[in-house]
Design a protein around this motif. Sequence first.
Motif, PDB file in Angstrom:
ATOM      1  N   LEU A 232     -16.831  -3.416  -4.645  1.00 60.20           N
ATOM      2  CA  LEU A 232     -16.014  -2.594  -3.752  1.00 60.20           C
ATOM      3  C   LEU A 232     -16.017  -3.205  -2.358  1.00 60.20           C
ATOM      4  O   LEU A 232     -16.930  -3.929  -1.988  1.00 60.20           O
TER       5      LEU A 232
ATOM      6  N   GLU B  53     -14.177   1.924   0.363  1.00 61.00           N
ATOM      7  CA  GLU B  53     -13.951   2.422  -1.004  1.00 61.00           C
ATOM      8  C   GLU B  53     -15.099   3.295  -1.492  1.00 61.00           C
ATOM      9  O   GLU B  53     -14.871   4.340  -2.105  1.00 61.00           O
TER      10      GLU B  53
ATOM     11  N   SER C  95     -14.878   6.836  -0.156  1.00 60.49           N
ATOM     12  CA  SER C  95     -13.888   7.659  -0.840  1.00 60.49           C
ATOM     13  C   SER C  95     -14.396   8.100  -2.205  1.00 60.49           C
ATOM     14  O   SER C  95     -14.156   9.229  -2.623  1.00 60.49           O
TER      15      SER C  95
ATOM     16  N   ALA D 176     -11.009   9.575  -6.214  1.00 52.62           N
ATOM     17  CA  ALA D 176     -10.616   8.467  -7.083  1.00 52.62           C
ATOM     18  C   ALA D 176     -10.067   9.030  -8.381  1.00 52.62           C
ATOM     19  O   ALA D 176     -10.309  10.185  -8.732  1.00 52.62           O
TER      20      ALA D 176
ATOM     21  N   ILE E  48      -8.235   4.570  -5.742  1.00 53.53           N
ATOM     22  CA  ILE E  48      -9.253   5.074  -4.816  1.00 53.53           C
ATOM     23  C   ILE E  48      -8.523   5.358  -3.514  1.00 53.53           C
ATOM     24  O   ILE E  48      -7.972   4.459  -2.891  1.00 53.53           O
TER      25      ILE E  48
ATOM     26  N   GLU F 295      -7.386   6.184   0.277  1.00 53.56           N
ATOM     27  CA  GLU F 295      -7.822   5.649   1.563  1.00 53.56           C
ATOM     28  C   GLU F 295      -8.784   6.641   2.213  1.00 53.56           C
ATOM     29  O   GLU F 295      -8.594   7.848   2.128  1.00 53.56           O
ATOM     30  N   TYR F 296      -9.796   6.108   2.856  1.00 53.61           N
ATOM     31  CA  TYR F 296     -10.784   6.940   3.536  1.00 53.61           C
ATOM     32  C   TYR F 296     -10.140   7.525   4.788  1.00 53.61           C
ATOM     33  O   TYR F 296      -9.545   6.809   5.588  1.00 53.61           O
TER      34      TYR F 296
ATOM     35  N   ASN G  91      -9.044  -0.059   6.547  1.00 54.78           N
ATOM     36  CA  ASN G  91      -8.992   0.693   5.310  1.00 54.78           C
ATOM     37  C   ASN G  91      -8.530  -0.190   4.153  1.00 54.78           C
ATOM     38  O   ASN G  91      -7.791  -1.148   4.345  1.00 54.78           O
ATOM     39  N   HIS G  92      -8.923   0.172   2.952  1.00 54.16           N
ATOM     40  CA  HIS G  92      -8.596  -0.598   1.757  1.00 54.16           C
ATOM     41  C   HIS G  92      -7.245  -0.169   1.176  1.00 54.16           C
ATOM     42  O   HIS G  92      -6.729   0.888   1.506  1.00 54.16           O
TER      43      HIS G  92
ATOM     44  N   GLU H  31      -5.042   1.237  -1.921  1.00 54.16           N
ATOM     45  CA  GLU H  31      -5.406   2.252  -2.907  1.00 54.16           C
ATOM     46  C   GLU H  31      -5.522   1.701  -4.320  1.00 54.16           C
ATOM     47  O   GLU H  31      -6.450   2.007  -5.034  1.00 54.16           O
TER      48      GLU H  31
ATOM     49  N   ARG I 249     -10.141  -4.731  -9.170  1.00 49.12           N
ATOM     50  CA  ARG I 249     -11.538  -4.726  -8.787  1.00 49.12           C
ATOM     51  C   ARG I 249     -12.360  -5.391  -9.877  1.00 49.12           C
ATOM     52  O   ARG I 249     -12.180  -5.107 -11.058  1.00 49.12           O
TER      53      ARG I 249
END
Length: 156
Positions: free
Chosen positions: A33, A37, A40, A46, A67, A69-70, A77-78, A80, A84
């Motif tokens: 991750l 991530e 979240s 998720a 997952i 976004e925080y 931010n990552h 979604e 992975r």
Amino acid sequence: MSKKNTQKTVNIKNKRATFDYEILETFVCGIVLTGTEIKSIRLSKASLVDTYCIVERGEVWVKNMYIAEYFYGSYNNHTERRERKLLLSKKEIKSIQEAIKNNGTTIIPTRLFINERGLAKLVIAIAKGKKQYDKRASLKEKDLRKEMDMVKKKSW
């Protein structure tokens, strides 16, 4: 809320997996991750709907896993839905590769959880797709189990 309480409550399941597929074998693996991530996931933001796994160049990847976004994340931010990497041993990867060579078998994630050390883990399964009549049979079994439980509760 303490850290120990949130670890035990995170248990995200793929409910369609057992309905659409017959589970043959399962593996527990780690996930690579980035950034926010894990935050979240700890908030249970998720989903494993429409998620699948592939084996590429001796590595197992999970695709289409959502997952969110925080909320408190910034420009770091990552995304979604991204690929992975899953952490498995070479022996496990070889057994997965051999199992999916058969027609009709696939790799699906069934559960995402946080273990006692605070690490995100994904349970993946080698599964074979069910036919329509198999799905109907599993629904009948579920209804019968519910009915039996109701009879037991009434008899108490």
